[in-house]
Design an enzyme around this catalytic site. Structure first.
Site, PDB file in Angstrom:
ATOM      1  N   LYS A  52      -6.346 -15.679   3.299  1.00  0.00           N
ATOM      2  CA  LYS A  52      -5.302 -14.793   3.843  1.00  0.00           C
ATOM      3  C   LYS A  52      -5.857 -13.387   4.060  1.00  0.00           C
ATOM      4  CE  LYS A  52      -3.811 -13.882  -0.916  1.00  0.00           C
ATOM      5  NZ  LYS A  52      -2.791 -14.184  -1.945  1.00  0.00           N
ATOM      6  N   ARG A 150       8.920 -13.870  -7.611  1.00  0.00           N
ATOM      7  CA  ARG A 150       8.849 -13.506  -6.192  1.00  0.00           C
ATOM      8  C   ARG A 150       9.454 -14.647  -5.376  1.00  0.00           C
ATOM      9  NH1 ARG A 150       2.570 -11.897  -5.356  1.00  0.00           N
ATOM     10  NH2 ARG A 150       2.502 -14.156  -5.460  1.00  0.00           N
ATOM     11  N   TYR A 279     -11.442  19.689   5.196  1.00  0.00           N
ATOM     12  CA  TYR A 279     -10.062  20.164   5.146  1.00  0.00           C
ATOM     13  C   TYR A 279      -9.724  20.722   3.766  1.00  0.00           C
ATOM     14  CZ  TYR A 279      -9.000  17.600   9.482  1.00  0.00           C
ATOM     15  OH  TYR A 279      -8.963  17.134  10.765  1.00  0.00           O
ATOM     16  N   MET A 327     -10.263  11.429   8.424  1.00  0.00           N
ATOM     17  CA  MET A 327      -9.987  10.131   9.035  1.00  0.00           C
ATOM     18  C   MET A 327     -11.265   9.467   9.521  1.00  0.00           C
ATOM     19  SD  MET A 327      -7.533   9.153  12.266  1.00  0.00           S
ATOM     20  CE  MET A 327      -6.100   9.985  11.626  1.00  0.00           C
TER      21      MET A 327
HETATM   22  C1  LIG Z   1      -3.580 -14.796  -2.956  1.00  0.00           C
HETATM   23  C2  LIG Z   1      -3.160 -15.952  -3.757  1.00  0.00           C
HETATM   24  C3  LIG Z   1      -4.092 -16.704  -4.498  1.00  0.00           C
HETATM   25  C4  LIG Z   1      -5.537 -16.289  -4.655  1.00  0.00           C
HETATM   26  O1  LIG Z   1      -5.622 -15.388  -5.731  1.00  0.00           O
HETATM   27  P1  LIG Z   1      -7.029 -14.776  -6.202  1.00  0.00           P
HETATM   28  O2  LIG Z   1      -6.680 -13.950  -7.367  1.00  0.00           O
HETATM   29  O3  LIG Z   1      -7.526 -13.971  -5.048  1.00  0.00           O
HETATM   30  O4  LIG Z   1      -7.910 -15.925  -6.516  1.00  0.00           O
HETATM   31  C5  LIG Z   1      -3.648 -17.844  -5.133  1.00  0.00           C
HETATM   32  N1  LIG Z   1      -2.343 -18.209  -5.077  1.00  0.00           N
HETATM   33  C6  LIG Z   1      -1.425 -17.484  -4.414  1.00  0.00           C
HETATM   34  C7  LIG Z   1      -0.010 -17.911  -4.408  1.00  0.00           C
HETATM   35  C8  LIG Z   1      -1.796 -16.335  -3.749  1.00  0.00           C
HETATM   36  O5  LIG Z   1      -0.877 -15.619  -3.088  1.00  0.00           O
END
Ligand SMILES: *Cc1c(COP(=O)(O)O)cnc(C)c1O
Length: 388
Positions: A52, A150, A279, A327
């Protein structure tokens, strides 16, 4: 690309760069990390690689391909766009969506062919309604909320009802049961065992009713910390990128950091005692010195909180970043006697000679975690694969 000649005024043999902000990603390191994780798995558990958020900033496609080369047999993402992008690659492994699609995105989610997460009979019904016109069978993973609060159903009964509903739908197939840990990265924390216990009880009943469902719970930290959490597959993200889920030294954990971050010295100028850089004049030279301007800033993902609060490596030496992070650039105090010249390679994350700066070091400086540092690298930072 820079318009300056990167070789101008460079000492012979100096390492040089010409890309203003560049993340170098080693796909073989990602593959090796997957092999390492697999070597630790117990009971025939499979490795699901979590790619992801553009592979935690490393590039989703490259991360996915490397993970499969390293023995991962499943991939996981969060958004419909990510699932669709992965599906287009036709990698031939199951893709799991870890979060529910927004109601308006259900048909698109089904169309990706990904395995979907749900936990209520209503969601199951909606997915079936979206699947029917497409004539597709959708694999369903039901989620029990054991403490993250969640997503997922609060009770085993509700979660089992969702699983039963999936089993009785013409268009759905019960494929998995899962949960997610809140404190896997805090060794010794007892809430972890409590979540494990609740999930094991539920998963046992789910498998009695539906023997083919796969149980999964472990993220990277749980995978490394607790073999009993491996179950049918583990969902590893951070560790496949060679980053330490415990925010310590990934190399000591047995991982190979896959990403280094670089820029180059675009300009060097003298700074007399009393003159300032950046800055807000947040650096005022106490003595005559020289300042290097490095063309990477918060627009590239080098966070402003690193102002007067980070180092960079040039020519195997460590120099202090001084003055506000802009930036588009940062300034570095070269000290009066430095031989650093324009064009020199700058390492912000990585190794240069005897010096090393890790993603975990950068995270610690600004009170965050390694995940946020690599995810925060913006699209303007070029990703270059398998450099040198
Ligand atoms: C992102 C995620 C993972 C991976 O977690 P890591 O700590 O990066 O290994 C696993 N399960 C869910 C539900 C996640 O959202």
């Amino acid at each position: 690309m820079t318009s300056i000649d990167p070789q101008a005024g460079v000492a012979p043999g100096a390492r040089t760069a010409s890309i203003r902000a560049e993340a170098r990603v080693s796909t073989s390191a990602i593959a090796a990390n997957c092999e390492f994780l697999r070597s630790r798995l117990t009971g025939g558990a499979e490795l699901c690689a979590v790619v992801k958020a553009d592979g935690y900033g490393h590039g989703m496609e490259q991360a996915a391909r490397a993970a499969l080369a390293g023995g991962a047999t499943r991939l996981a993402v969060v958004t419909v766009e990510e699932a669709a992008g992965l599906a287009d690659l036709e990698l031939g492994v199951p893709i799991l969506m870890l979060a529910p699609a927004a109601p308006g995105d259900l048909a698109a989610a089904v169309a990706t062919g990904a395995e979907l997460t749900a936990w209520s009979p209503e969601q199951i019904h909606e997915i079936a309604v979206a699947a029917a016109p497409l004539g597709r069978e959708v694999a369903i993973h039901v989620k029990l909320d054991t403490g993250m609060s969640r997503f997922g159903a609060k009770t085993a009964e509700e979660t089992l009802a969702a699983l039963d509903a999936a089993a009785s739908s013409e268009w759905l197939r019960p494929a998995g049961v899962w949960t997610h840990f809140a404190t896997a990265d805090e060794p010794g924390d007892e809430f972890f065992s409590e979540q494990m216990r609740r999930f094991a009880e539920f998963a046992g009943e789910a498998k009695r009713r539906h023997p083919d469902v796969l149980a999964h719970a472990a993220n990277s930290a749980a995978t490394l910390r607790e073999p009993a959490a491996h179950l049918d597959f583990v969902r590893c993200g951070i560790a496949i990128y060679g980053l330490d889920p415990f925010q310590g030294d990934a190399v000591a954990t047995g991982l190979q950091p896959a990403l280094t971050l670089h820029s180059y010295v675009a300009s060097v100028r003298p700074l007399a005692a009393g003159e300032s850089a950046g800055y807000g004049r947040r650096f005022v030279a106490q003595r005559d010195t020289r300042i290097a301007t490095i063309p990477i800033g918060y627009g590239d993902g080098w966070r402003r909180a690193l102002t007067n609060n980070s180092d960079v490596l040039i020519g195997g030496r460590r120099f202090a970043q001084r003055g506000t992070v802009s930036m588009d650039s940062i300034t570095v105090d070269l000290e009066a006697d430095s031989s650093v010249l324009p064009g020199a390679l700058v390492t912000l994350i990585g190794t240069d000679g005897p010096e090393r700066i890790t993603t975990e070091d950068v995270a610690r400086q600004i009170g965050t975690i390694n995940y946020e540092v690599t995810c925060g690298l913006t699209a303007r930072t070029l990703r270059r694969y398998d450099w040198g």
